[in-house]
Design a protein around this motif. Structure first.
Motif, PDB file in Angstrom:
ATOM      1  N   PRO A  31       0.825  -1.216   0.000  1.00  0.00           N
ATOM      2  CA  PRO A  31       0.000   0.000   0.000  1.00  0.00           C
ATOM      3  C   PRO A  31       0.853   1.259   0.000  1.00  0.00           C
ATOM      4  O   PRO A  31       0.779   2.076   0.900  1.00  0.00           O
ATOM      5  CB  PRO A  31      -0.802  -0.140   1.296  1.00  0.00           C
ATOM      6  CG  PRO A  31       0.076  -0.949   2.180  1.00  0.00           C
ATOM      7  CD  PRO A  31       0.894  -1.848   1.318  1.00  0.00           C
ATOM      8  N   PRO A  33       2.125   4.617  -2.309  1.00  0.00           N
ATOM      9  CA  PRO A  33       1.716   5.357  -3.507  1.00  0.00           C
ATOM     10  C   PRO A  33       2.854   5.614  -4.492  1.00  0.00           C
ATOM     11  O   PRO A  33       2.759   6.490  -5.321  1.00  0.00           O
ATOM     12  CB  PRO A  33       1.192   6.675  -2.924  1.00  0.00           C
ATOM     13  CG  PRO A  33       1.979   6.847  -1.687  1.00  0.00           C
ATOM     14  CD  PRO A  33       2.247   5.483  -1.148  1.00  0.00           C
TER      15      PRO A  33
ATOM     16  N   ILE B 100      -1.123   0.832  -7.854  1.00  0.00           N
ATOM     17  CA  ILE B 100      -0.266   1.789  -7.142  1.00  0.00           C
ATOM     18  C   ILE B 100      -0.728   3.224  -7.394  1.00  0.00           C
ATOM     19  O   ILE B 100      -0.725   4.060  -6.494  1.00  0.00           O
ATOM     20  CB  ILE B 100       1.202   1.598  -7.568  1.00  0.00           C
ATOM     21  CG1 ILE B 100       1.740   0.290  -6.998  1.00  0.00           C
ATOM     22  CG2 ILE B 100       2.077   2.753  -7.096  1.00  0.00           C
ATOM     23  CD1 ILE B 100       3.030  -0.167  -7.582  1.00  0.00           C
ATOM     24  N   HIS B 103      -3.386   4.342  -5.046  1.00  0.00           N
ATOM     25  CA  HIS B 103      -2.949   4.627  -3.675  1.00  0.00           C
ATOM     26  C   HIS B 103      -2.455   6.061  -3.497  1.00  0.00           C
ATOM     27  O   HIS B 103      -2.360   6.538  -2.371  1.00  0.00           O
ATOM     28  CB  HIS B 103      -1.842   3.662  -3.255  1.00  0.00           C
ATOM     29  CG  HIS B 103      -2.333   2.277  -2.969  1.00  0.00           C
ATOM     30  ND1 HIS B 103      -3.282   2.005  -2.018  1.00  0.00           N
ATOM     31  CD2 HIS B 103      -2.022   1.077  -3.529  1.00  0.00           C
ATOM     32  CE1 HIS B 103      -3.533   0.713  -1.999  1.00  0.00           C
ATOM     33  NE2 HIS B 103      -2.778   0.121  -2.911  1.00  0.00           N
ATOM     34  N   ARG B 104      -2.110   6.720  -4.600  1.00  0.00           N
ATOM     35  CA  ARG B 104      -1.654   8.105  -4.465  1.00  0.00           C
ATOM     36  C   ARG B 104      -2.748   9.005  -3.900  1.00  0.00           C
ATOM     37  O   ARG B 104      -2.479   9.979  -3.230  1.00  0.00           O
ATOM     38  CB  ARG B 104      -1.244   8.674  -5.838  1.00  0.00           C
ATOM     39  CG  ARG B 104       0.223   8.590  -6.238  1.00  0.00           C
ATOM     40  CD  ARG B 104       1.202   9.219  -5.302  1.00  0.00           C
ATOM     41  NE  ARG B 104       1.276  10.672  -5.286  1.00  0.00           N
ATOM     42  CZ  ARG B 104       1.973  11.402  -6.129  1.00  0.00           C
ATOM     43  NH1 ARG B 104       2.621  10.846  -7.098  1.00  0.00           N
ATOM     44  NH2 ARG B 104       2.025  12.705  -6.005  1.00  0.00           N
ATOM     45  N   GLY B 105      -3.999   8.682  -4.181  1.00  0.00           N
ATOM     46  CA  GLY B 105      -5.111   9.520  -3.711  1.00  0.00           C
ATOM     47  C   GLY B 105      -5.122  10.868  -4.424  1.00  0.00           C
ATOM     48  O   GLY B 105      -4.606  11.012  -5.520  1.00  0.00           O
TER      49      GLY B 105
END
Lengths: 207, 139
Positions: A31, A33, B100, B103-105
């Motif tokens: 998890p 980024p 991925i 997940h950065r948002g």
């Protein structure tokens, strides 16, 4: 290239181990980024092979510029820099390279993502060169340093591949974060290789 | 052979420099977002500070269509949905294996692009003004 059967068997075992680690690791999404962050545990096998010697304790384990064999049977002088004693007790860097390439190509086949080859190859080759050079400067109790430097160069290689594939140089902005995680995970995988080698020396079985 | 202390210092210096550079990279509010597919800009740069109604852009199978009515041709395969709001952008949907990019948002700027490597979708940012920079630090 003539490889003794014993050495070839050990190379095959190491390739299999690296492949299994690589495939299992590819199944675990982190998890995080940032693309490219992973433990890189398969690199522990490369490090293991690079520093491996079957002689227990007290032996010089680094680069030896004067091989036991007479000059006529060893590689040309220009290649001697990259030469680790070529007998059953050591892997030459060509053997290690062979293990690495097999793992990368088979890894891409088994994970079913051909694009992985490009990233792994770019990262793997750069890391391999960095680790071979680093091997001259570290002792066998400092494999973790070699692992950290290797991981950093692996990330640099991957970023370069990503820049070329996507055509966007600004991906390089991820590099600082990848270097930080690379140093941490590299130290861990380096320690894995180091401890394995240390335990192996104390084992009664000779690999 | 160098001592352990020497190597710890070397690695420490590498990590410290990277950390400083990384911190500089993360915090800057951008005014424009550029969306690339296969290295090609397929729609004009989005002015993030002029967005009033949130909308999304879908990139799928060689086409991109936005809920703002703008659609165009883009690179091949892959499914990505990019949501755009006032001052920020996020990848809200993607069929890449690891997700991925998801997940950065929400991302409001910085030098670091939002990247989806498997689908070769990249969102970069540019254009920085000083008053926005203060917003970014406080927020």
């Amino acid at each position: 290239m003539k490889i003794p059967v014993k050495k070839l068997t050990l190379m095959a075992i190491l390739t299999a181990v690296a492949l299994i680690i690589f495939i299992i690791e590819a199944q675990i999404p982190l998890p995080v980024p940032v693309p490219g962050v992973k433990l890189g545990l398969a690199n522990a096998v490369t490090l293991f092979a690079l520093f491996y010697t079957s002689e227990a304790g007290g032996q010089v384990q680094g680069f030896t510029l004067t091989p036991k064999v007479k000059p006529c049977t060893c590689p040309p002088a220009s290649l001697r820099f990259f030469y680790i004693k070529d007998n059953i007790k050591y892997f030459s860097i060509y053997n290690v390279l062979f293990i690495l390439l097999c793992r990368i190509i088979l890894g891409a086949v088994f994970t079913g993502r051909p694009i992985v080859v490009v990233y792994s190859l770019a990262g793997g080759m750069l890391a391999f060169i960095a680790m071979v050079v680093m091997k001259r400067f570290v002792s066998d109790k400092q494999i973790w340093v070699c692992g950290a430097i290797g991981a950093v160069f692996h990330n640099i290689g991957q970023i370069l591949a990503a820049i070329i594939i996507t055509g966007t140089p600004s991906i390089a902005a991820y590099l600082p974060i990848l270097i930080i995680t690379g140093v941490i995970t590299g130290i861990l995988t380096g320690l894995v290789a180091q401890f394995t080698l240390e335990r192996l020396e104390k084992m009664p079985i000779v690999l | 052979m160098k001592s352990n202390k020497f190597w710890i210092i070397v690695l420490g210096i590498i990590v410290t420099i990277s950390a400083v550079v990384a911190v500089l990279f993360w915090q800057v509010q951008a005014s424009y977002a550029n969306i690339y597919k296969d290295g090609e800009l397929f729609r004009p740069p989005v002015n993030l500070l002029a967005v009033t109604e949130p909308y999304s852009v879908m990139i799928y199978d060689g086409f991109s269509s936005g809920s703002d009515g703008l659609s165009s041709q883009s690179g091949a395969d892959g499914l990505n949905v990019i949501e755009i709001e006032y001052g920020r952008v996020r990848m809200s949907e993607s069929n890449c294996p690891l997700g991925i990019c998801l997940h950065r948002g929400w991302v409001s700027g910085g030098i670091m692009p939002v990247v989806c490597l498997p689908n070769r979708v990249v969102v970069t940012f540019d254009g920085v003004s000083d008053d926005n920079r203060i917003d970014a630090v406080v927020g």
